[in-house]
Scaffold this active site. Structure first.
Site, PDB file in Angstrom:
ATOM      1  N   TYR A 266       0.855  -1.189   0.000  1.00 29.63           N
ATOM      2  CA  TYR A 266       0.000   0.000   0.000  1.00 29.63           C
ATOM      3  C   TYR A 266       0.888   1.236   0.000  1.00 29.63           C
ATOM      4  O   TYR A 266       2.086   1.157   0.299  1.00 29.63           O
ATOM      5  CB  TYR A 266      -0.983   0.015   1.176  1.00 29.63           C
ATOM      6  CG  TYR A 266      -0.394  -0.173   2.552  1.00 29.63           C
ATOM      7  CD1 TYR A 266       0.076   0.908   3.287  1.00 29.63           C
ATOM      8  CD2 TYR A 266      -0.337  -1.434   3.129  1.00 29.63           C
ATOM      9  CE1 TYR A 266       0.587   0.753   4.557  1.00 29.63           C
ATOM     10  CE2 TYR A 266       0.176  -1.613   4.401  1.00 29.63           C
ATOM     11  CZ  TYR A 266       0.639  -0.526   5.114  1.00 29.63           C
ATOM     12  OH  TYR A 266       1.161  -0.678   6.374  1.00 29.63           O
ATOM     13  N   HIS A 316       6.019  -0.699   1.433  1.00 29.53           N
ATOM     14  CA  HIS A 316       5.988   0.414   0.488  1.00 29.53           C
ATOM     15  C   HIS A 316       7.122   0.208  -0.511  1.00 29.53           C
ATOM     16  O   HIS A 316       8.217  -0.209  -0.133  1.00 29.53           O
ATOM     17  CB  HIS A 316       6.196   1.757   1.193  1.00 29.53           C
ATOM     18  CG  HIS A 316       5.291   1.983   2.365  1.00 29.53           C
ATOM     19  ND1 HIS A 316       3.929   1.819   2.297  1.00 29.53           N
ATOM     20  CD2 HIS A 316       5.563   2.367   3.643  1.00 29.53           C
ATOM     21  CE1 HIS A 316       3.405   2.095   3.482  1.00 29.53           C
ATOM     22  NE2 HIS A 316       4.368   2.421   4.307  1.00 29.53           N
TER      23      HIS A 316
END
Length: 340
Positions: A266, A316
């Protein structure tokens, strides 16, 4: 003159009816997660949409982010209709968006979202302008201040403070670092685990990665019963309730799908701040992003050898996110100040 007035009234009535019917259709035809309709909600939404129609004005900057046909790469990704803030009138999510959001931090037994949102907006503003009244300003300039050590000895402070909006994120301090990072903050993006107390006039923008994050806002401004998520979190916060804004979960998915093309699990708070600012501002300047001149990934307020760990964990994709900002700068949509 009388005939002219009648025509104006006729057209205004038509526009109001059109917006009303469109609003009803969009909300009731959506098969997503149901959100309880609040008192006067339809009237508020109608008023909001109508105000946008009559207030719309062009950007007056030399280079406007939203200008199309400058780059096909940008046009394929930038969706101007996406609303970055959650409100009482746009809280209903499509089912696939809702399920994707629940999987971000693998929340096993989430409470009913409709009930949470209803309680949340009984405490914090539920009718905030989802684009922060962008069109009331001809050229809104945003400074997005990251936490990179490349800000040290940069002397960017006064330049950062000169912007209309100054966005910061997570635990970033300003006291003691004003010469390099500035002293003004208009919006500070956090999630419960990264919260720090903010200045009196700073808007807190909660980035919710799970339903518990929304519940934490309720708890932290009232009873203080939530003290732990996957780590300890502040049970109470001093932020004024009217200063609390909620980043829209659907906007997180938009950033992930459109801008990151599914890279990482995400988006980071950094790239979420950048895309957020591109939707509420006309010019965006980035400070404190990336490594310093020696290739070190650390925060400007500390020497932390593990500060760049998320670049390797897969949570990430820091390298891909950096490529996105670099590309945006190369097509003159944003400016990046690299510091030291």
């Amino acid at each position: 003159m009388v005939n002219l007035r009648k025509k104006i009234v006729k057209w205004l009535t038509f526009l109001l009816l059109f917006v009303f019917l469109t609003s009803c259709f969009l909300n009731y035809s959506n098969s997503g997660v149901p959100i309880t309709w609040f008192p006067k909600q339809m009237v508020l939404e109608l008023s909001e949409n109508f105000q946008k129609l009559i207030k719309q004005r062009p950007c007056t900057c030399t280079h406007c982010i939203s200008q199309s046909k400058v780059s096909s790469w940008f046009d394929q990704r930038f969706n101007q209709t996406m609303q970055p803030l959650l409100t009482a009138s746009n809280a209903m999510m499509e089912e696939d968006t809702y399920q994707w959001w629940l999987r971000l931090q693998r929340e096993r037994k989430p409470n009913n979202l409709s009930d949470i949102v209803k309680e949340l907006f009984s405490l914090v503003p539920g009718n905030v302008d989802p684009v922060l009244d962008k069109r009331s300003v001809g050229c809104r300039r945003c400074a997005v201040v990251g936490n990179s050590g490349n800000l040290r000895a940069s002397s960017y402070g006064s330049d950062i403070d000169s912007h209309d909006f100054v966005l910061r994120m997570n635990r970033a301090p300003t006291v003691g670092f004003e010469a390099d990072v500035g002293s003004r903050t208009t919006h500070h993006l956090v999630y419960p685990e990264s919260f720090r107390e903010l200045g009196e006039n700073v808007n807190m923008v909660l980035v919710p990665f799970k339903t518990t994050d929304l519940q934490w806002v309720i708890s932290a401004t009232t009873t203080g019963t939530i003290t732990h998520t996957y780590v300890p979190v502040p049970p109470k916060i001093k932020v004024k309730q009217e200063k609390i804004l909620i980043y829209h979960p659907a906007f997180i998915k938009y950033v992930f799908d459109n801008w990151l093309q599914g890279h990482g699990r995400y988006p980071s708070t950094g790239i979420l701040s950048v895309i957020f600012s591109m939707h509420v501002c006309d010019e965006v300047d980035l400070y404190g992003f990336g490594a310093d001149s020696k290739g070190n990934w650390h925060h400007y307020w500390e020497n932390n050898p593990s500060a760049g760990a998320f670049r390797k964990t897969g949570v990430h994709d820091g390298d891909f996110e950096s490529n996105v900002t670099t590309t945006l700068a190369s097509i003159n949509k944003i400016r990046i100040f690299k510091g030291r």
